[in-house]
Design a protein around this motif. Structure first.
Motif, PDB file in Angstrom:
ATOM      1  N   LEU A  17      21.663 -32.783 -62.278  1.00 19.82           N
ATOM      2  CA  LEU A  17      21.758 -33.533 -61.041  1.00 19.82           C
ATOM      3  C   LEU A  17      21.480 -35.008 -61.243  1.00 19.82           C
ATOM      4  O   LEU A  17      20.542 -35.381 -61.926  1.00 19.82           O
ATOM      5  N   GLY A  18      22.319 -35.821 -60.653  1.00 19.77           N
ATOM      6  CA  GLY A  18      22.125 -37.257 -60.652  1.00 19.77           C
ATOM      7  C   GLY A  18      22.145 -37.760 -59.226  1.00 19.77           C
ATOM      8  O   GLY A  18      22.400 -37.004 -58.284  1.00 19.77           O
ATOM      9  N   LYS A  19      21.881 -39.036 -59.067  1.00 18.10           N
ATOM     10  CA  LYS A  19      21.852 -39.595 -57.729  1.00 18.10           C
ATOM     11  C   LYS A  19      23.233 -39.569 -57.073  1.00 18.10           C
ATOM     12  O   LYS A  19      23.372 -39.232 -55.908  1.00 18.10           O
ATOM     13  N   ASN A  20      24.263 -39.937 -57.830  1.00 18.87           N
ATOM     14  CA  ASN A  20      25.605 -40.003 -57.267  1.00 18.87           C
ATOM     15  C   ASN A  20      26.599 -39.062 -57.922  1.00 18.87           C
ATOM     16  O   ASN A  20      27.715 -38.912 -57.436  1.00 18.87           O
ATOM     17  N   SER A  21      26.243 -38.463 -59.034  1.00 21.83           N
ATOM     18  CA  SER A  21      27.177 -37.576 -59.727  1.00 21.83           C
ATOM     19  C   SER A  21      26.436 -36.396 -60.340  1.00 21.83           C
ATOM     20  O   SER A  21      25.217 -36.436 -60.514  1.00 21.83           O
ATOM     21  N   PHE A  22      27.197 -35.357 -60.638  1.00 23.79           N
ATOM     22  CA  PHE A  22      26.663 -34.148 -61.252  1.00 23.79           C
ATOM     23  C   PHE A  22      27.430 -33.860 -62.524  1.00 23.79           C
ATOM     24  O   PHE A  22      28.609 -34.171 -62.634  1.00 23.79           O
ATOM     25  N   HIS A  23      26.767 -33.244 -63.480  1.00 21.46           N
ATOM     26  CA  HIS A  23      27.427 -32.726 -64.673  1.00 21.46           C
ATOM     27  C   HIS A  23      27.354 -31.208 -64.602  1.00 21.46           C
ATOM     28  O   HIS A  23      26.276 -30.652 -64.402  1.00 21.46           O
ATOM     29  N   LEU A  24      28.491 -30.561 -64.738  1.00 19.57           N
ATOM     30  CA  LEU A  24      28.548 -29.100 -64.785  1.00 19.57           C
ATOM     31  C   LEU A  24      28.832 -28.676 -66.217  1.00 19.57           C
ATOM     32  O   LEU A  24      29.717 -29.238 -66.864  1.00 19.57           O
ATOM     33  N   VAL A  25      28.078 -27.707 -66.689  1.00 22.81           N
ATOM     34  CA  VAL A  25      28.320 -27.140 -68.013  1.00 22.81           C
ATOM     35  C   VAL A  25      28.362 -25.627 -67.846  1.00 22.81           C
ATOM     36  O   VAL A  25      27.404 -25.016 -67.387  1.00 22.81           O
TER      37      VAL A  25
END
Length: 79
Positions: A17-25
């Motif tokens: 989780l990020g403030k404005n974006s997410f990384h999915l793995v």
């Protein structure tokens, strides 16, 4: 990397989780990465709608209570 194989089955999904974006793995049952994608907060629920139900791992945060509830409605399991 987006999808490494069009027929890949995601067994477990991790969300960073990020403030404005997410990384999915996404990993298959052997632990191989089959999905790695960065997306904005607005696209997260739309992208998850296209992934079969699977366990989701994410860091605990108060703001995620709402997200976790929507994931559960999609038959996803949050850990």
């Amino acid at each position: 990397m987006s999808w490494s194989s069009s027929s890949a089955e995601i067994a477990t999904l991790g969300i960073d989780l990020g403030k404005n974006s997410f990384h999915l793995v996404g990993q298959d049952e052997r632990g191989a990465i089959v999905l790695r994608i960065k997306l904005s907060r607005a696209w997260l629920s739309q992208r998850l709608a296209n992934i079969p139900p699977c366990p989701i791992g994410m860091e605990p945060m108060r703001a995620l209570t709402t997200s976790a509830a929507s994931f559960r409605r999609s038959a996803m399991t949050c850990t």
